[in-house]
Design a protein around this motif. Structure first.
Motif, PDB file in Angstrom:
ATOM      1  N   VAL A 105      32.229  47.402  45.846  1.00 55.02           N
ATOM      2  CA  VAL A 105      32.789  46.052  45.761  1.00 55.02           C
ATOM      3  C   VAL A 105      34.275  46.151  45.425  1.00 55.02           C
ATOM      4  N   ASP A 106      35.081  45.337  46.077  1.00 54.83           N
ATOM      5  CA  ASP A 106      36.529  45.308  45.876  1.00 54.83           C
ATOM      6  C   ASP A 106      36.834  44.498  44.615  1.00 54.83           C
ATOM      7  N   TYR A 107      37.286  45.169  43.546  1.00 54.16           N
ATOM      8  CA  TYR A 107      37.600  44.446  42.311  1.00 54.16           C
ATOM      9  C   TYR A 107      38.937  44.896  41.744  1.00 54.16           C
ATOM     10  N   ASP A 108      39.478  44.074  40.837  1.00 52.34           N
ATOM     11  CA  ASP A 108      40.781  44.324  40.229  1.00 52.34           C
ATOM     12  C   ASP A 108      40.620  44.666  38.746  1.00 52.34           C
ATOM     13  N   ASP A 109      41.728  45.024  38.116  1.00 52.64           N
ATOM     14  CA  ASP A 109      41.711  45.277  36.674  1.00 52.64           C
ATOM     15  C   ASP A 109      41.379  43.991  35.923  1.00 52.64           C
ATOM     16  N   ARG A 110      40.770  44.159  34.772  1.00 52.50           N
ATOM     17  CA  ARG A 110      40.477  43.007  33.921  1.00 52.50           C
ATOM     18  C   ARG A 110      41.767  42.350  33.434  1.00 52.50           C
ATOM     19  N   VAL A 111      41.691  41.048  33.213  1.00 52.57           N
ATOM     20  CA  VAL A 111      42.812  40.302  32.636  1.00 52.57           C
ATOM     21  C   VAL A 111      42.286  39.462  31.481  1.00 52.57           C
ATOM     22  N   GLU A 112      43.180  39.080  30.588  1.00 50.98           N
ATOM     23  CA  GLU A 112      42.835  38.173  29.495  1.00 50.98           C
ATOM     24  C   GLU A 112      43.346  36.781  29.843  1.00 50.98           C
ATOM     25  N   ARG A 113      42.486  35.795  29.655  1.00 46.73           N
ATOM     26  CA  ARG A 113      42.868  34.410  29.985  1.00 46.73           C
ATOM     27  C   ARG A 113      42.242  33.475  28.957  1.00 46.73           C
ATOM     28  N   PHE A 114      43.082  32.737  28.274  1.00 43.85           N
ATOM     29  CA  PHE A 114      42.611  31.818  27.232  1.00 43.85           C
ATOM     30  C   PHE A 114      41.663  32.525  26.253  1.00 43.85           C
ATOM     31  N   GLY A 115      42.021  33.764  25.891  1.00 43.80           N
ATOM     32  CA  GLY A 115      41.251  34.499  24.905  1.00 43.80           C
ATOM     33  C   GLY A 115      39.969  35.104  25.414  1.00 43.80           C
ATOM     34  N   THR A 117      37.953  37.673  28.488  1.00 47.13           N
ATOM     35  CA  THR A 117      38.181  38.780  29.405  1.00 47.13           C
ATOM     36  C   THR A 117      37.581  38.454  30.765  1.00 47.13           C
ATOM     37  N   VAL A 118      38.389  38.639  31.814  1.00 49.59           N
ATOM     38  CA  VAL A 118      38.035  38.222  33.172  1.00 49.59           C
ATOM     39  C   VAL A 118      38.071  39.438  34.093  1.00 49.59           C
ATOM     40  N   LEU A 119      37.035  39.594  34.918  1.00 52.14           N
ATOM     41  CA  LEU A 119      36.990  40.660  35.923  1.00 52.14           C
ATOM     42  C   LEU A 119      37.043  40.026  37.310  1.00 52.14           C
ATOM     43  N   PRO A 120      38.197  40.102  38.011  1.00 61.22           N
ATOM     44  CA  PRO A 120      38.299  39.512  39.350  1.00 61.22           C
ATOM     45  C   PRO A 120      37.731  40.464  40.411  1.00 61.22           C
ATOM     46  N   PHE A 121      37.075  39.893  41.418  1.00 59.64           N
ATOM     47  CA  PHE A 121      36.574  40.677  42.540  1.00 59.64           C
ATOM     48  C   PHE A 121      36.473  39.779  43.760  1.00 59.64           C
ATOM     49  N   ARG A 122      36.071  40.371  44.880  1.00 60.74           N
ATOM     50  CA  ARG A 122      35.920  39.616  46.121  1.00 60.74           C
ATOM     51  C   ARG A 122      34.565  39.935  46.749  1.00 60.74           C
ATOM     52  N   ASP A 123      33.969  38.920  47.372  1.00 61.55           N
ATOM     53  CA  ASP A 123      32.713  39.173  48.073  1.00 61.55           C
ATOM     54  C   ASP A 123      33.032  39.750  49.457  1.00 61.55           C
ATOM     55  N   PRO A 124      32.027  40.113  50.276  1.00 60.78           N
ATOM     56  CA  PRO A 124      32.318  40.783  51.557  1.00 60.78           C
ATOM     57  C   PRO A 124      33.161  39.962  52.524  1.00 60.78           C
ATOM     58  N   ASP A 125      33.220  38.644  52.340  1.00 55.61           N
ATOM     59  CA  ASP A 125      34.055  37.802  53.188  1.00 55.61           C
ATOM     60  C   ASP A 125      35.447  37.591  52.612  1.00 55.61           C
ATOM     61  N   GLY A 126      35.732  38.240  51.474  1.00 56.38           N
ATOM     62  CA  GLY A 126      37.040  38.097  50.857  1.00 56.38           C
ATOM     63  C   GLY A 126      37.158  36.938  49.888  1.00 56.38           C
ATOM     64  N   LEU A 127      36.046  36.268  49.583  1.00 54.08           N
ATOM     65  CA  LEU A 127      36.074  35.132  48.666  1.00 54.08           C
ATOM     66  C   LEU A 127      36.472  35.601  47.269  1.00 54.08           C
ATOM     67  N   PRO A 128      37.514  35.023  46.657  1.00 52.22           N
ATOM     68  CA  PRO A 128      37.912  35.437  45.303  1.00 52.22           C
ATOM     69  C   PRO A 128      36.933  34.887  44.259  1.00 52.22           C
ATOM     70  N   VAL A 129      36.346  35.797  43.490  1.00 49.91           N
ATOM     71  CA  VAL A 129      35.350  35.458  42.474  1.00 49.91           C
ATOM     72  C   VAL A 129      35.727  36.172  41.183  1.00 49.91           C
ATOM     73  N   GLU A 130      35.269  35.656  40.050  1.00 54.18           N
ATOM     74  CA  GLU A 130      35.557  36.268  38.760  1.00 54.18           C
ATOM     75  C   GLU A 130      34.309  36.243  37.879  1.00 54.18           C
TER      76      GLU A 130
END
Length: 329
Positions: A105-115, A117-130
């Motif tokens: 799965v295509d995913y990015d580094d974790r980020v902090e948002r409003f305190g 922890t968020v893990l961003p990734f994309r589904d096979p169609d490129g849909l941005p999901v977290e």
């Protein structure tokens, strides 16, 4: 006009996919959600409509898809839901990164948002999901589906959606009319310096956040984009009051439309994002037993009389089953 009952939060999010089997495999096996309804797009019965949710299809947990194979790849931009985020239990992101590595799965580094922890990734169609780590309370209304993913990591409904808007101000007022409250702003990570992410919170325990972010990035609908976001208006009376409040903002909501498992009102907010208001009843178990949700093609209303024709035009799909579940059959 009296103020409407505040929305508890997101009811469902509907997106555009490409290949239906690939979509099914990812959302059921890789992410571990349950297929709670296998149906058709009621406005385009030549296309499937898949509903993936928790074990019981609880409002606030269902991610749904129209797999329109002939559409081109979409591009996320202004006037769209740009991100869909799900809640996962605290401490589970290590599990998810290992799983994403296993399933490529295509995913990015974790980020902090409003305190959080968020893990961003994309589904096979490129849909941005977290995935967002949160504390799941003992009385949480969601019921984890554990055929593929253990309970201590299972997705527990929506956390939030992010709206990309050229001019956020009118939409902020609309969200407040719908009963969401502004709860904070912070610098938007990875975006143009100076851009601020504003968070609004609804009253319910799941799907309660809507983040608003200014952008003039151009987009187009297609594979890997969100079609619409639906907010809970649990009863017909609450929905009618919300519809009138939306009209009072100068927007043009539809009349109520029967969507078989809920009743809906649709409108485009000021920047063009398609919003839906959806009732709680009758729910996904109104036409199938809980234990067999999603196992057959459900054709609502008059479509049942066209079953042979409709089934002939749909590609075959197989719902993934874990080896242990297959052994129990």
């Amino acid at each position: 006009m009296t103020d409407p009952t505040p929305t508890p939060g997101i009811h469902h999010v509907t997106c555009v996919a490409g290949d239906p089997q690939r979509n099914m495999d990812f959302w059921v096996e890789t992410l571990g959600l349950r297929l709670v309804k296998r149906s058709i797009n009621q406005d385009d019965p030549s296309t499937y409509h898949f509903f993936f949710a928790d074990a019981e299809g609880t409002p606030g947990t269902s991610m749904t898809f129209f797999p329109w194979e002939d559409l081109p790849q979409g591009k996320v931009g202004s006037g769209q839901v740009s991100r869909v985020a799900f809640r996962v239990p605290e401490g589970s992101l290590d599990y998810w990164e290992d799983r994403f590595d296993q399933y490529d799965v295509d995913y990015d580094d974790r980020v902090e948002r409003f305190g959080e922890t968020v893990l961003p990734f994309r589904d096979p169609d490129g849909l941005p999901v977290e995935l967002v780590e949160v504390e799941i309370p003992d009385d949480d209304p969601t019921v984890p589906w554990t055929e593929f993913v253990p309970e201590d990591a299972a997705i527990r409904g929506f956390h939030s959606v992010t709206l990309w808007l050229a001019d956020p101000h009118p939409t902020k007022g609309l969200l407040e009319t719908m009963g969401l409250e502004e709860v904070g702003t912070e610098q938007a990570q990875g975006d143009t310096p100076g851009d601020e992410r504003t968070r609004f919170a609804a009253s319910g325990p799941i799907g309660k956040y809507v983040d608003v972010l200014p952008t003039i990035e151009g987009g187009r609908q297609g594979h890997g984009t969100v079609h619409h976001v639906a907010f809970q208006t649990p009863t017909d009376e609450e929905q009618a009051a919300m519809r009138e409040a939306v009209r009072g903002e100068g927007l043009s909501p539809t009349q109520q439309i029967n969507r078989h498992w809920f009743r809906s009102v649709y409108f485009r907010e000021f920047a063009g994002v398609l919003f839906e208001l959806a009732t709680k009843e009758p729910g996904y178990t109104s036409d199938e037993p809980l234990e067999s949700l999603g196992e057959r093609l459900v054709l609502p209303g008059e479509f049942e009389g066209r079953r042979e024709q409709i089934e002939a035009g749909l590609p075959d799909v197989t719902v993934p089953r874990a080896p242990s579940a297959e052994a129990d059959d």
